[in-house]
Design a protein around this motif. Structure first.
Motif: not given
Length: 94
Positions: A24-29, A36-43, A78-79, A84-85
């Protein structure tokens, strides 16, 4: 007729080998340290923070809340996030 035995609890939560768990996005955070908004900006290609190397969501689900509002839930493998990290930290170490 006997009931089938259930797997031990610690094995029940493990993903199948070769199958990446969906985050979920909170796990990606938590994994990447961005909100959340920074992740969406990268997309978003229109954003100054757009990152074409950032993984696209693997799944988009439309959910219905109790209030009958619709919202979209994004999920990532997750992979893909872990790769990416690793690539991002390798670029910063150069």
């Amino acid at each position: 007729m006997p009931t089938p035995a259930l797997p031990p609890a610690d094995r029940a939560i493990q993903p199948q080998e070769g199958v990446s768990r969906l985050l979920f996005i909170w796990e990606v955070e938590r994994r990447i340290g961005l909100r959340h908004l920074a992740i969406l900006a990268r997309l978003n290609p229109g954003s100054k923070h757009y990152d074409p190397s950032f993984p696209a969501p693997a799944r988009r689900e439309t959910m219905h809340e109790a209030s009958c509002r619709r919202h979209e839930t994004l999920r990532w493998h997750a992979c893909d996030i872990d790769t990416w990290v690793r690539n991002r930290s390798a670029r910063s170490n150069r």
